[in-house]
Write a protein that holds these residues in place. Structure first.
Motif, PDB file in Angstrom:
ATOM      1  N   LYS A   1     -46.428 -22.726 -91.853  1.00 58.92           N
ATOM      2  CA  LYS A   1     -46.994 -23.892 -91.181  1.00 58.92           C
ATOM      3  C   LYS A   1     -48.305 -23.567 -90.450  1.00 58.92           C
ATOM      4  CE  LYS A   1     -42.466 -25.985 -90.341  1.00 58.92           C
ATOM      5  NZ  LYS A   1     -41.486 -26.414 -89.294  1.00 58.92           N
ATOM      6  N   GLY A   2     -48.717 -22.311 -90.507  1.00 61.90           N
ATOM      7  CA  GLY A   2     -49.947 -21.906 -89.822  1.00 61.90           C
ATOM      8  C   GLY A   2     -49.787 -21.743 -88.329  1.00 61.90           C
ATOM      9  N   LEU A   3     -48.539 -21.535 -87.869  1.00 62.93           N
ATOM     10  CA  LEU A   3     -48.271 -21.388 -86.442  1.00 62.93           C
ATOM     11  C   LEU A   3     -48.061 -19.920 -86.077  1.00 62.93           C
ATOM     12  CD1 LEU A   3     -45.695 -24.303 -85.972  1.00 62.93           C
ATOM     13  CD2 LEU A   3     -48.163 -24.363 -85.565  1.00 62.93           C
ATOM     14  N   LEU A   4     -48.609 -19.519 -84.952  1.00 62.61           N
ATOM     15  CA  LEU A   4     -48.355 -18.173 -84.451  1.00 62.61           C
ATOM     16  C   LEU A   4     -46.976 -18.121 -83.817  1.00 62.61           C
ATOM     17  CD1 LEU A   4     -51.765 -17.370 -82.666  1.00 62.61           C
ATOM     18  CD2 LEU A   4     -51.068 -16.789 -85.001  1.00 62.61           C
ATOM     19  N   ASP A   5     -46.336 -16.953 -83.880  1.00 59.60           N
ATOM     20  CA  ASP A   5     -45.085 -16.807 -83.146  1.00 59.60           C
ATOM     21  C   ASP A   5     -45.397 -16.379 -81.719  1.00 59.60           C
ATOM     22  OD1 ASP A   5     -45.036 -13.855 -82.863  1.00 59.60           O
ATOM     23  OD2 ASP A   5     -44.650 -13.803 -85.025  1.00 59.60           O
ATOM     24  N   ALA A   6     -44.365 -16.294 -80.901  1.00 56.27           N
ATOM     25  CA  ALA A   6     -44.558 -16.053 -79.469  1.00 56.27           C
ATOM     26  C   ALA A   6     -45.269 -14.738 -79.185  1.00 56.27           C
ATOM     27  CB  ALA A   6     -43.207 -16.089 -78.756  1.00 56.27           C
TER      28      ALA A   6
ATOM     29  N   ILE B   1     -57.014  -9.991 -69.573  1.00 54.35           N
ATOM     30  CA  ILE B   1     -57.939 -10.873 -70.282  1.00 54.35           C
ATOM     31  C   ILE B   1     -59.330 -10.560 -69.763  1.00 54.35           C
ATOM     32  CG2 ILE B   1     -58.671 -13.258 -70.672  1.00 54.35           C
ATOM     33  CD1 ILE B   1     -55.775 -14.135 -70.357  1.00 54.35           C
ATOM     34  N   ALA B   2     -60.192 -10.105 -70.663  1.00 53.71           N
ATOM     35  CA  ALA B   2     -61.543  -9.684 -70.274  1.00 53.71           C
ATOM     36  C   ALA B   2     -61.495  -8.660 -69.141  1.00 53.71           C
ATOM     37  CB  ALA B   2     -62.395 -10.888 -69.884  1.00 53.71           C
ATOM     38  N   GLY B   3     -60.503  -7.769 -69.198  1.00 49.50           N
ATOM     39  CA  GLY B   3     -60.406  -6.680 -68.237  1.00 49.50           C
ATOM     40  C   GLY B   3     -59.722  -7.032 -66.934  1.00 49.50           C
ATOM     41  N   ARG B   4     -59.305  -8.289 -66.769  1.00 41.89           N
ATOM     42  CA  ARG B   4     -58.654  -8.693 -65.523  1.00 41.89           C
ATOM     43  C   ARG B   4     -57.157  -8.907 -65.758  1.00 41.89           C
ATOM     44  NH1 ARG B   4     -61.487 -13.409 -62.335  1.00 41.89           N
ATOM     45  NH2 ARG B   4     -61.103 -14.555 -64.276  1.00 41.89           N
ATOM     46  N   GLU B   5     -56.347  -8.448 -64.814  1.00 38.90           N
ATOM     47  CA  GLU B   5     -54.900  -8.503 -64.953  1.00 38.90           C
ATOM     48  C   GLU B   5     -54.384  -9.941 -64.874  1.00 38.90           C
ATOM     49  OE1 GLU B   5     -51.691  -6.026 -65.823  1.00 38.90           O
ATOM     50  OE2 GLU B   5     -53.694  -5.331 -65.266  1.00 38.90           O
ATOM     51  N   VAL B   6     -53.426 -10.282 -65.753  1.00 39.47           N
ATOM     52  CA  VAL B   6     -52.752 -11.579 -65.722  1.00 39.47           C
ATOM     53  C   VAL B   6     -51.269 -11.368 -65.992  1.00 39.47           C
ATOM     54  CG1 VAL B   6     -54.806 -12.823 -66.555  1.00 39.47           C
ATOM     55  CG2 VAL B   6     -53.059 -12.063 -68.198  1.00 39.47           C
ATOM     56  N   ALA B   7     -50.478 -12.364 -65.615  1.00 39.88           N
ATOM     57  CA  ALA B   7     -49.071 -12.423 -66.011  1.00 39.88           C
ATOM     58  C   ALA B   7     -48.945 -13.505 -67.075  1.00 39.88           C
ATOM     59  CB  ALA B   7     -48.197 -12.751 -64.808  1.00 39.88           C
ATOM     60  N   VAL B   8     -47.991 -13.338 -67.998  1.00 38.83           N
ATOM     61  CA  VAL B   8     -47.861 -14.293 -69.093  1.00 38.83           C
ATOM     62  C   VAL B   8     -46.389 -14.535 -69.420  1.00 38.83           C
ATOM     63  CG1 VAL B   8     -48.096 -12.487 -70.858  1.00 38.83           C
ATOM     64  CG2 VAL B   8     -48.600 -14.864 -71.449  1.00 38.83           C
ATOM     65  N   ILE B   9     -46.072 -15.803 -69.720  1.00 41.08           N
ATOM     66  CA  ILE B   9     -44.760 -16.194 -70.249  1.00 41.08           C
ATOM     67  C   ILE B   9     -45.010 -16.863 -71.589  1.00 41.08           C
ATOM     68  CG2 ILE B   9     -42.694 -17.602 -69.926  1.00 41.08           C
ATOM     69  CD1 ILE B   9     -42.903 -15.659 -67.698  1.00 41.08           C
ATOM     70  N   SER B  10     -44.390 -16.368 -72.656  1.00 40.68           N
ATOM     71  CA  SER B  10     -44.557 -16.954 -73.982  1.00 40.68           C
ATOM     72  C   SER B  10     -43.183 -17.354 -74.517  1.00 40.68           C
ATOM     73  CB  SER B  10     -45.219 -15.956 -74.934  1.00 40.68           C
ATOM     74  OG  SER B  10     -45.454 -16.539 -76.201  1.00 40.68           O
ATOM     75  N   ASN B  11     -43.010 -18.637 -74.793  1.00 34.72           N
ATOM     76  CA  ASN B  11     -41.720 -19.152 -75.255  1.00 34.72           C
ATOM     77  C   ASN B  11     -41.512 -18.843 -76.733  1.00 34.72           C
ATOM     78  OD1 ASN B  11     -40.340 -21.138 -73.095  1.00 34.72           O
ATOM     79  ND2 ASN B  11     -42.556 -21.151 -72.836  1.00 34.72           N
TER      80      ASN B  11
ATOM     81  N   ALA C   1     -47.850 -12.573 -55.381  1.00 33.41           N
ATOM     82  CA  ALA C   1     -47.926 -11.473 -54.417  1.00 33.41           C
ATOM     83  C   ALA C   1     -49.060 -10.503 -54.725  1.00 33.41           C
ATOM     84  CB  ALA C   1     -46.594 -10.715 -54.387  1.00 33.41           C
ATOM     85  N   ARG C   2     -49.370 -10.308 -56.003  1.00 33.13           N
ATOM     86  CA  ARG C   2     -50.377  -9.323 -56.401  1.00 33.13           C
ATOM     87  C   ARG C   2     -51.726  -9.932 -56.759  1.00 33.13           C
ATOM     88  NH1 ARG C   2     -47.292  -6.503 -53.633  1.00 33.13           N
ATOM     89  NH2 ARG C   2     -45.495  -5.527 -54.643  1.00 33.13           N
ATOM     90  N   GLY C   3     -51.830 -11.252 -56.677  1.00 36.33           N
ATOM     91  CA  GLY C   3     -53.131 -11.895 -56.858  1.00 36.33           C
ATOM     92  C   GLY C   3     -53.635 -11.894 -58.287  1.00 36.33           C
ATOM     93  N   MET C   4     -52.821 -12.421 -59.210  1.00 37.86           N
ATOM     94  CA  MET C   4     -53.280 -12.501 -60.597  1.00 37.86           C
ATOM     95  C   MET C   4     -52.928 -13.873 -61.178  1.00 37.86           C
ATOM     96  SD  MET C   4     -50.499 -10.166 -62.714  1.00 37.86           S
ATOM     97  CE  MET C   4     -50.098  -8.971 -61.439  1.00 37.86           C
ATOM     98  N   PRO C   5     -53.756 -14.397 -62.084  1.00 43.70           N
ATOM     99  CA  PRO C   5     -53.427 -15.658 -62.743  1.00 43.70           C
ATOM    100  C   PRO C   5     -52.159 -15.521 -63.567  1.00 43.70           C
ATOM    101  CG  PRO C   5     -55.740 -15.071 -63.089  1.00 43.70           C
ATOM    102  CD  PRO C   5     -55.063 -13.865 -62.502  1.00 43.70           C
ATOM    103  N   ILE C   6     -51.543 -16.668 -63.859  1.00 37.01           N
ATOM    104  CA  ILE C   6     -50.376 -16.674 -64.737  1.00 37.01           C
ATOM    105  C   ILE C   6     -50.602 -17.700 -65.840  1.00 37.01           C
ATOM    106  CG2 ILE C   6     -49.104 -18.325 -63.278  1.00 37.01           C
ATOM    107  CD1 ILE C   6     -46.537 -16.716 -64.073  1.00 37.01           C
ATOM    108  N   VAL C   7     -50.185 -17.340 -67.048  1.00 35.81           N
ATOM    109  CA  VAL C   7     -50.378 -18.188 -68.224  1.00 35.81           C
ATOM    110  C   VAL C   7     -49.014 -18.527 -68.813  1.00 35.81           C
ATOM    111  CG1 VAL C   7     -51.413 -18.387 -70.507  1.00 35.81           C
ATOM    112  CG2 VAL C   7     -52.613 -17.108 -68.707  1.00 35.81           C
ATOM    113  N   PHE C   8     -48.783 -19.807 -69.065  1.00 32.96           N
ATOM    114  CA  PHE C   8     -47.552 -20.287 -69.684  1.00 32.96           C
ATOM    115  C   PHE C   8     -47.873 -20.765 -71.098  1.00 32.96           C
ATOM    116  CE2 PHE C   8     -47.252 -21.043 -65.118  1.00 32.96           C
ATOM    117  CZ  PHE C   8     -46.014 -20.489 -64.794  1.00 32.96           C
ATOM    118  N   LEU C   9     -47.258 -20.153 -72.099  1.00 29.76           N
ATOM    119  CA  LEU C   9     -47.447 -20.554 -73.490  1.00 29.76           C
ATOM    120  C   LEU C   9     -46.215 -21.346 -73.899  1.00 29.76           C
ATOM    121  CD1 LEU C   9     -48.981 -17.252 -74.915  1.00 29.76           C
ATOM    122  CD2 LEU C   9     -50.134 -19.206 -73.840  1.00 29.76           C
ATOM    123  N   GLY C  10     -46.370 -22.660 -73.933  1.00 29.97           N
ATOM    124  CA  GLY C  10     -45.232 -23.554 -73.989  1.00 29.97           C
ATOM    125  C   GLY C  10     -44.796 -23.958 -75.385  1.00 29.97           C
TER     126      GLY C  10
END
Length: 509
Positions: free
Chosen positions: A31-36, A79-89, A115-124
């Motif tokens: 279907k052309g979809l990436l997995d988590a 991402i571009a050298g900066r720390e992030v947190a990520v949740i991928s469903n 607490a550690r000052g980083m963005p968070i990304v939710f892949l829904g």
């Protein structure tokens, strides 16, 4: 013994990384979809992902072998050298349904990012609550409400969300709670699935009508951007974060200025029609003023009479709010008010100066506007502007009338207000005002005299003479003036950090 234990580790790791199995993964590829996991790999800098909870499974003993990573992949990366947190469903495992274990993963990522000052990304992409876990009183007591901050946003760090499939339950909640939400065409997000809704209302519900991209881009405004593919959605998340600081106690990053920025300023006035009632696309003005190719528009299909987005001027991140006469002549409606308020809240929360470009005849009035609570929405917009503690710069490029004059930064609602010599400012359109005052129409001597007087009094020189506008600038000097004012109003005493008076303002309203 040790060899056996290491073999078990390898087997368990392979099982977890295998997600829902090759058959389900192959169906997605067709279907052309990436997995988590492919989504995480595309989002993050190569080799930076460190997973948290790889060996998590369902809390139900009978489901442990069928729930690798328990359907939600979590961890840290760059991402571009900066720390992030990520949740991928991971939709291949129980539809990425919410459970006690994967709920702990989300909670841990949110707490750590804050607490550690980083963005968070939710892949829904999720099916909602996992029924065996949540059914019954004990299930409800175990799964729901155990974290009173679960749906609290205090905007300590930027949140970004991508709606990449059918999103019900937690995936839709985090899309609404995020500062930026990108939606892939074909994806759906809603409170509950079409199947459940169909049963509730006893009629078949079309998924697109329930929560498709057109609904959220054009009607609800909950989609900030719409794209065609998973890859484009993930790239949009990266672009959005490039404008943002890592956390609320940090100024946004400053970028290099692309070659050619400002090169078209000499012809900026030519982008505006000679006739002041003729429409034009304000995007052309914005793109001419800001750094080359830096305008990142948000909610383009919603509240079209107002443009909002992020951009850079001389390398500095700015939030752009601009009337767009191409739609409704630039007259603002309820959707435009919500759109402007949303950007002001985000800008102030993350220390982003606001640039306002003004060309509006005012607010749309009438029965429908009142039914949609226009007075309240106008005041929300006004209150957000007043509470904004980052630098605010406004430029009247053509006209500014009535209460909208204040909402768009007039009357000391911006730190500096400039006007183009060609602009006009008044309480209302002179032709309407002359008719109201005289009770006559065009051709009547009293009307014609009143109109001529009112047209003279809209001159920018009158407002500049009483210092209600701090500058009159030639159109071609607008970019330079804004760059100089951004420098002058830099928040030096706090290292570029504002007061965040709106950090708890609702993310969706």
């Amino acid at each position: 013994m040790k060899d056996a234990q290491l073999c078990e580790y390898d087997a368990r790791k392979a099982h977890a990384l295998g997600m829902g199995g090759e058959a389900k993964l192959a169906a997605r590829r067709e279907k052309g979809l990436l997995d988590a996991r492919e989504r995480v790999a595309h989002l993050l800098d190569a080799g930076t992902f460190v997973e948290s909870g790889l060996f998590g499974t369902s809390i139900m003993a009978e489901e442990r072998g069928r729930t690798p990573a328990d359907g939600k992949i979590a961890g840290y990366g760059k991402i571009a050298g900066r720390e992030v947190a990520v949740i991928s469903n991971d939709f291949t495992v129980k539809g990425a349904s919410s459970s006690a274990v994967n709920g702990r993963k989300i909670g841990h990522m949110k707490r750590t990012a804050t607490a550690r000052g980083m963005p968070i990304v939710f892949l829904g992409e999720s099916s909602g609550a996992r029924m065996p876990d949540t059914m019954g009183a004990a299930g409800m007591g175990t799964m729901l409400g155990n974290d009173p901050t679960q749906y609290q946003r205090m905007r300590e760090t930027p949140w970004a969300s991508a709606v990449l499939g059918h999103c019900f339950g937690s995936s839709s909640w985090y899309a609404c709670l995020s500062d930026f939400n990108v939606m892939r065409k074909g994806a759906v997000f809603a409170v509950s699935s079409p199947l459940l809704v169909s049963k509730a209302v006893n009629e078949k519900i079309d998924p697109e009508e329930l929560g498709g991209w057109r609904l959220h881009a054009e009607t609800t405004g909950l989609a900030d951007l719409v794209v065609d593919t998973d890859q484009q959605a993930l790239d949009a998340v990266k672009t959005f974060l490039s404008y943002m600081p890592a956390h609320h106690r940090q100024a946004p990053p400053r970028a290099s200025v692309p070659e050619g920025s400002g090169a078209e300023m000499g012809g900026i006035l030519d982008l505006m029609p000679e006739k002041r009632t003729q429409v034009y696309d304000m995007r052309k003005i914005v793109r001419t003023i800001v750094d080359k190719d830096s305008f990142f528009e948000l909610k383009a299909r919603f509240g079209k009479a107002l443009l909002t987005g992020l951009a850079r001027i001389d390398g500095r991140t700015v939030a752009i709010i601009a009337n767009n006469p191409l739609h409704k002549g630039g007259a603002m409606d309820v959707d435009a008010c919500e759109k402007g308020t949303s950007l002001l809240v985000m800008a102030d929360s993350f220390n982003i100066p606001v640039v306002i470009l003004v060309d509006t005849p005012g607010f749309i009035i009438g029965k429908e506007a009142e039914q949609r609570r226009a007075p309240g929405k106008i005041m929300n917009f006004m209150n957000a502007l007043a509470l904004c503690t980052v630098p605010k710069l406004s430029v009247v490029v053509r006209k500014s009338y009535g209460q909208a004059y204040l909402n768009m930064g007039g009357g000391r609602n911006s730190d500096e207000m400039a006007v183009w010599p060609t602009a006009e400012i008044s309480f209302m359109e002179p032709a309407f005002a002359a008719s109201v005052v005289t009770g006559a129409e065009a051709g009547d001597p009293a009307y014609d005299a009143a109109l001529a007087k009112m047209q003279r009094e809209t001159s920018v020189w009158d407002i500049a003479s009483i210092y209600a506008a701090q500058a009159v600038v030639r159109p071609e000097e607008t970019r330079d003036w804004l760059a100089q004012m951004l420098e002058a109003h830099e928040l030096r005493l706090t290292n570029g950090v504002g007061q965040h008076l709106m950090r708890a303002w609702p993310t969706s309203f």
